[in-house]
Design an enzyme around this catalytic site. Structure first.
Site, PDB file in Angstrom:
ATOM      1  N   TYR A  56       0.855  -1.200   0.000  1.00 15.59           N
ATOM      2  CA  TYR A  56       0.000   0.000   0.000  1.00 15.59           C
ATOM      3  C   TYR A  56       0.883   1.240   0.000  1.00 15.59           C
ATOM      4  O   TYR A  56       1.388   1.686   1.038  1.00 15.59           O
ATOM      5  CB  TYR A  56      -0.950   0.004   1.213  1.00 15.59           C
ATOM      6  CG  TYR A  56      -1.931  -1.172   1.232  1.00 15.59           C
ATOM      7  CD1 TYR A  56      -2.132  -1.971   0.106  1.00 15.59           C
ATOM      8  CD2 TYR A  56      -2.656  -1.492   2.385  1.00 15.59           C
ATOM      9  CE1 TYR A  56      -3.009  -3.046   0.120  1.00 15.59           C
ATOM     10  CE2 TYR A  56      -3.541  -2.562   2.408  1.00 15.59           C
ATOM     11  CZ  TYR A  56      -3.702  -3.343   1.270  1.00 15.59           C
ATOM     12  OH  TYR A  56      -4.571  -4.406   1.292  1.00 15.59           O
ATOM     13  N   LEU A 202     -17.300  -2.892   1.277  1.00 16.01           N
ATOM     14  CA  LEU A 202     -18.308  -1.977   0.713  1.00 16.01           C
ATOM     15  C   LEU A 202     -18.258  -1.995  -0.818  1.00 16.01           C
ATOM     16  O   LEU A 202     -18.787  -1.091  -1.473  1.00 16.01           O
ATOM     17  CB  LEU A 202     -18.070  -0.540   1.218  1.00 16.01           C
ATOM     18  CG  LEU A 202     -18.325  -0.318   2.712  1.00 16.01           C
ATOM     19  CD1 LEU A 202     -17.855   1.067   3.150  1.00 16.01           C
ATOM     20  CD2 LEU A 202     -19.814  -0.497   3.040  1.00 16.01           C
TER      21      LEU A 202
HETATM   22  N1  LIG Z   1      -5.798  -8.558   0.886  1.00 16.29           N
HETATM   23  C1  LIG Z   1      -6.071  -7.954  -0.240  1.00 16.29           C
HETATM   24  O1  LIG Z   1      -5.696  -8.426  -1.338  1.00 16.29           O
HETATM   25  C2  LIG Z   1      -6.850  -6.682  -0.216  1.00 16.29           C
HETATM   26  C3  LIG Z   1      -7.390  -6.136  -1.400  1.00 16.29           C
HETATM   27  C4  LIG Z   1      -8.134  -4.963  -1.299  1.00 16.29           C
HETATM   28  C5  LIG Z   1      -8.321  -4.343  -0.065  1.00 16.29           C
HETATM   29  N2  LIG Z   1      -7.761  -4.865   1.066  1.00 16.29           N
HETATM   30  C6  LIG Z   1      -7.965  -4.250   2.393  1.00 16.29           C
HETATM   31  O2  LIG Z   1      -9.344  -4.019   2.580  1.00 16.29           O
HETATM   32  C7  LIG Z   1      -9.581  -2.650   2.913  1.00 16.29           C
HETATM   33  C8  LIG Z   1     -10.934  -2.242   2.391  1.00 16.29           C
HETATM   34  O3  LIG Z   1     -11.090  -2.523   1.015  1.00 16.29           O
HETATM   35  P1  LIG Z   1     -11.200  -1.379  -0.107  1.00 16.29           P
HETATM   36  O4  LIG Z   1     -10.540  -0.162   0.382  1.00 16.29           O
HETATM   37  O5  LIG Z   1     -10.764  -1.996  -1.386  1.00 16.29           O
HETATM   38  O6  LIG Z   1     -12.772  -1.156  -0.282  1.00 16.29           O
HETATM   39  P2  LIG Z   1     -14.005  -0.758   0.654  1.00 16.29           P
HETATM   40  O7  LIG Z   1     -13.638  -0.775   2.062  1.00 16.29           O
HETATM   41  O8  LIG Z   1     -15.106  -1.610   0.178  1.00 16.29           O
HETATM   42  O9  LIG Z   1     -14.314   0.729   0.168  1.00 16.29           O
HETATM   43  C9  LIG Z   1     -13.568   1.800   0.625  1.00 16.29           C
HETATM   44  C10 LIG Z   1     -14.040   3.092  -0.025  1.00 16.29           C
HETATM   45  O10 LIG Z   1     -15.438   3.257   0.131  1.00 16.29           O
HETATM   46  C11 LIG Z   1     -15.756   4.619   0.419  1.00 16.29           C
HETATM   47  N3  LIG Z   1     -16.352   4.637   1.773  1.00 16.29           N
HETATM   48  C12 LIG Z   1     -15.864   4.049   2.917  1.00 16.29           C
HETATM   49  N4  LIG Z   1     -16.699   4.247   3.941  1.00 16.29           N
HETATM   50  C13 LIG Z   1     -17.734   4.967   3.464  1.00 16.29           C
HETATM   51  C14 LIG Z   1     -18.922   5.482   4.049  1.00 16.29           C
HETATM   52  N5  LIG Z   1     -19.211   5.272   5.327  1.00 16.29           N
HETATM   53  N6  LIG Z   1     -19.772   6.184   3.256  1.00 16.29           N
HETATM   54  C15 LIG Z   1     -19.497   6.387   1.955  1.00 16.29           C
HETATM   55  N7  LIG Z   1     -18.393   5.919   1.339  1.00 16.29           N
HETATM   56  C16 LIG Z   1     -17.517   5.220   2.091  1.00 16.29           C
HETATM   57  C17 LIG Z   1     -14.455   5.400   0.370  1.00 16.29           C
HETATM   58  O11 LIG Z   1     -14.204   5.883  -0.970  1.00 16.29           O
HETATM   59  P3  LIG Z   1     -14.944   7.160  -1.616  1.00 16.29           P
HETATM   60  O12 LIG Z   1     -15.364   8.031  -0.476  1.00 16.29           O
HETATM   61  O13 LIG Z   1     -13.944   7.772  -2.526  1.00 16.29           O
HETATM   62  O14 LIG Z   1     -16.093   6.554  -2.387  1.00 16.29           O
HETATM   63  C18 LIG Z   1     -13.422   4.328   0.648  1.00 16.29           C
HETATM   64  O15 LIG Z   1     -12.176   4.645   0.097  1.00 16.29           O
HETATM   65  C19 LIG Z   1      -8.382  -1.914   2.284  1.00 16.29           C
HETATM   66  O16 LIG Z   1      -8.157  -0.644   2.870  1.00 16.29           O
HETATM   67  C20 LIG Z   1      -7.269  -2.894   2.573  1.00 16.29           C
HETATM   68  O17 LIG Z   1      -6.825  -2.755   3.896  1.00 16.29           O
HETATM   69  C21 LIG Z   1      -7.056  -6.039   1.013  1.00 16.29           C
END
Ligand SMILES: NC(=O)c1ccc[n+]([C@@H]2O[C@H](COP(=O)([O-])OP(=O)(O)OC[C@H]3O[C@@H](n4cnc5c(N)ncnc54)[C@H](OP(=O)(O)O)[C@@H]3O)[C@@H](O)[C@H]2O)c1
Length: 317
Positions: A56, A202
């Protein structure tokens, strides 16, 4: 905030954690002071689990976490989970990568060290990196071992390499519209007494209810080209988003809180780690804990989400 137990360790972790991929160029959140406020908001709201990775921002996310926890005096308030990329899995790389993470995180131990993805390009034997992790546990540099994006057959092999430790968690994509983990991986983790850490819970913001076909942004971040946001796919998930909104207003919650709660209600070994770009999003996401959807509402979302098909091959067409 409610807490679940990490594998068989007895450690209590918040069922809503904080995903910290956002502190990187991929998501464009590079303001350190904002990252510190996000972490502070997590602490105030009972979140005690932060998920990061070397990949990251190639160290940026870990650096922001280390500096924030130092300045907030909050290292002991959190379990830190980081990850070694699949490219760094030769024994010497596992050791070197861990030392780098410890330095950037400004800590003397990493609570949960995960393999980010299997070593698909470098042909490293599974037992080489799993035993290297076990060595790191005995040296006191990491406390527990986890994996990410491992299919069940490789989980079996990885576990068989360990003689003193066990794999406590598997981290995979899992959200209301991307439920492939339910087919094999979740049953495996339940049977093995492991946690399922749900990434993109999400669907990268698609389930927050703030995007619709009319205002679907041309993303310049990691979501550019993400299959979920291709209009043909996004159309598929609109009924789920509408239902999330309807249920949210009934419970005085938000669609994001309902989407996360649905995952927590589904399996009691699931931990969600939504990423956040503001302290307000952390506060909102932590409000997904501490209550439960009724069976009827859970089923309504279950049925609608089962009708969704995300066509990933559209990217190439
Ligand atoms: N192990 C792996 O291969 C892998 C892969 C992906 C992710 N991850 C981990 O999983 C975590 C979460 O996944 P992700 O970041 O891909 O997706 P996510 O958590 O599904 O979505 C995050 C995005 O959703 C929006 N958001 C978050 N909370 C919100 C709320 N309460 N209201 C409105 N919008 C909101 C924000 O973007 P906007 O405000 O710009 O819309 C935020 O950047 C990552 O940070 C990472 O630590 C791991």
């Amino acid at each position: 905030m409610e807490y679940r137990i990490l594998g068989t360790t007895g450690e209590k972790i918040s069922e809503v954690g904080l995903g910290a991929w956002q502190f990187s160029e991929s998501w464009g959140m590079l303001d350190y002071e904002n990252a510190k406020k996000i972490i502070s908001s997590a602490m105030v709201n009972g979140v005690n689990f932060i998920d990061t990775a070397i990949a990251y921002g190639w160290g940026k996310s870990e650096e922001f976490i280390g500096k924030s926890l130092k300045e907030l005096g909050a290292r002991d308030n959190f379990m830190i989970a980081t990850k070694i990329p699949g490219e760094f899995l030769a024994e010497h790389d596992v050791i070197l990568a861990t030392l780098g993470s410890l330095r950037r995180l400004q800590t003397d131990h990493i609570d949960l060290m995960q393999i980010h993805w299997p070593p698909v390009w470098n042909n490293i034997p599974t037992c080489e990196y799993m035993r290297a992790l076990e060595k790191l546990v005995s040296m006191g540099l990491i406390d527990y071992i986890g994996v990410s994006n491992f299919p069940p057959i490789l989980l079996d092999e990885a576990n068989s390499c360990l003689s003193r430790e066990e794999i406590v968690s598997e981290q995979v994509r899992y959200n209301l519209i991307e439920r492939e983990a339910e087919k094999e991986i979740i049953p495996y983790t339940l049977e093995a007494g492991m946690n399922l850490i749900a990434w993109s819970p999400l669907a990268k913001g698609a389930l927050s209810g703030k995007y619709n076909l009319e205002n679907l942004p041309k993303f310049t971040d990691v979501r550019a080209g993400e299959p979920t946001f291709i209009p043909q796919n996004f159309k598929e998930i609109l009924p789920v988003i509408e239902k999330l909104k309807e249920i949210a207003s009934k419970y005085s919650k938000t669609p994001a809180q309902v989407a996360l709660n649905w995952l927590l209600t589904s399996y009691d070994n699931v931990i969600v780690i939504p990423g956040a770009k503001s302290p307000e999003q952390v506060a909102e996401n932590s409000g997904a804990s501490g209550w439960s959807l009724s069976f009827e509402d859970w089923v309504a979302l279950d049925s609608l989400s089962k009708k969704v098909t995300i066509h990933r091959s559209l990217k190439a067409i």
